[in-house]
Design an enzyme around this catalytic site. Structure first.
Site, mmCIF file in Angstrom:
data_model
loop_
_atom_site.group_PDB
_atom_site.id
_atom_site.type_symbol
_atom_site.label_atom_id
_atom_site.label_comp_id
_atom_site.label_asym_id
_atom_site.label_seq_id
_atom_site.Cartn_x
_atom_site.Cartn_y
_atom_site.Cartn_z
ATOM 1 N N CYS A 1 -15.443 4.246 -10.810
ATOM 2 C CA CYS A 1 -14.404 3.741 -11.705
ATOM 3 C C CYS A 1 -14.951 2.869 -12.828
ATOM 4 O O CYS A 1 -14.275 2.661 -13.841
ATOM 5 C CB CYS A 1 -13.359 2.966 -10.910
ATOM 6 S SG CYS A 1 -12.550 3.944 -9.619
ATOM 7 N N HIS B 1 -9.427 -1.686 -15.704
ATOM 8 C CA HIS B 1 -9.320 -0.464 -14.913
ATOM 9 C C HIS B 1 -7.976 -0.457 -14.213
ATOM 10 O O HIS B 1 -7.575 -1.443 -13.593
ATOM 11 C CB HIS B 1 -10.468 -0.428 -13.896
ATOM 12 C CG HIS B 1 -10.325 0.620 -12.853
ATOM 13 N ND1 HIS B 1 -9.984 1.919 -13.139
ATOM 14 C CD2 HIS B 1 -10.477 0.559 -11.497
ATOM 15 C CE1 HIS B 1 -9.943 2.614 -12.013
ATOM 16 N NE2 HIS B 1 -10.219 1.814 -11.013
ATOM 17 N N ASN C 1 -4.474 5.667 -10.470
ATOM 18 C CA ASN C 1 -5.886 5.333 -10.671
ATOM 19 C C ASN C 1 -6.620 6.601 -11.089
ATOM 20 O O ASN C 1 -6.822 7.505 -10.282
ATOM 21 C CB ASN C 1 -6.471 4.780 -9.371
ATOM 22 C CG ASN C 1 -7.917 4.333 -9.509
ATOM 23 O OD1 ASN C 1 -8.580 4.639 -10.497
ATOM 24 N ND2 ASN C 1 -8.413 3.635 -8.510
#
Length: 324
Positions: A111, A251, A281
């Site tokens: 990520c 994020h 996500n």
């Protein structure tokens, strides 16, 4: 030093809501929203690969920048879900764009990948190894989810975002007192935490792609601490404080993590860009997707100071400050 010249994003057409998931796994919309802030996510269709999403986002970024593909001499794709073990997804995108020169490679930092890729591109541009780069975060996480695991399958989605970075020496504001560009970045890794967020397969270990596994509470606790650590470092490198930030684009993993991190850093909630409710996500794609949204709706404007931050499996984590 490099500046952002253009931005673009791409999302699969298929949208899967929390209510859709209630039909296939033991969960509820209330449970998902309360713990994560996620309401829906986009899922890639059959035959829709990471490279396809990356190409679409790249073409939009090029159009935004007013650039032709032949002007790009560096492509970095941040992804944990490449089309193939090799070649790199970046070279597939390079070919799809009709580019035959320059260099293209992938960055694997889960990520955190987009922040790592931006820092890498900025460094290469700064030393003269490239003049203009496509930095892309692209994922099809739906391909590595265990759809029987209600603790993970509800969290992730697919998508891609891209920016065109160019040397500030080529920019119209090259002589400005406050030139646009990447001001500072900081990165971290600690492999001792790798069993908290990982994929349980791989060519060398199981000869399979495997499924994503996560120890959610431990990731949550570490994420807030790590975010504060790396953001305070990048503030120091940039000679800035939270008061100097116009926008915080983190994020998009979990709204509770984002809210807690912003509070600890002293960043007002109205400065935080959130897309987690609509995208879930999307790993390395989440920051450029959120950036594209905030630029498109007029929130982020030229000259704004933008803070980027992410944490991913490994653990890896990083932050960057950009004058837009």
């Amino acid at each position: 030093m490099s500046r952002v010249r253009g931005i673009g994003a791409a999302l699969p057409e298929r949208v899967v809501t929390n209510h859709d998931l209630e039909a296939i796994v033991d969960t509820t919309d209330e449970w998902i929203v309360g713990r994560t802030g996620i309401r829906e996510r986009h899922i890639a269709g059959d035959g829709e690969f990471t490279s396809h999403l990356a190409e679409r986002a790249a073409r939009k970024a090029l159009a935004s920048a007013g650039c032709e593909p032949c002007e790009i001499d560096l492509i970095i794709v941040a992804t944990a879900t490449p089309d193939h073990t090799f070649p790199a997804t970046a070279v597939v995108v390079q070919d799809l764009l009709g580019i035959t020169g320059g260099v293209a490679f992938d960055v694997g930092a889960a990520c955190s990948g987009f922040v790592f890729a931006m820092a890498t591109a900025d460094a290469l541009i700064s030393v003269g190894s490239a003049r203009r780069a496509l930095v892309i975060g692209a994922e099809t996480f739906s391909r590595i989810l265990d759809w029987d695991d209600r603790t993970t399958c509800v969290l992730f989605g697919d998508g891609a975002g891209a920016v065109v970075l160019e040397s500030t020496a080529d920019g119209a504001d090259a002589g400005a007192s406050k030139p646009r560009g990447v001001i500072a970045h900081a990165m971290r890794s600690d492999g001792s935490h790798r069993d908290k967020l990982y994929v349980d397969g791989g060519p060398s270990t199981t000869q399979t792609s495997g499924f994503l596994r996560m120890r959610g509470q431990e990731v949550f606790r570490f994420a807030v601490q790590a975010t504060v650590d790396v953001v305070e470092d990048v503030f120091t490198r940039a000679g800035m404080t939270a008061d100097d930030i116009d926008w915080f684009v983190p994020h998009q993993a979990n709204k509770r993590i984002i809210d807690a991190s912003a509070r600890k850093l002293g960043i007002a909630s109205e400065k935080v860009v959130l897309t987690v409710a609509e995208h879930g996500n999307t790993s390395a794609a989440s920051i450029p997707l959120a950036l594209d949204r905030a630029v498109s709706d007029g929130r982020i404007k030229q000259g704004d100071i933008v803070l980027l931050e992410a944490l991913g499996g490994g653990f890896t984590w990083g932050a960057a400050i950009v004058r837009w």
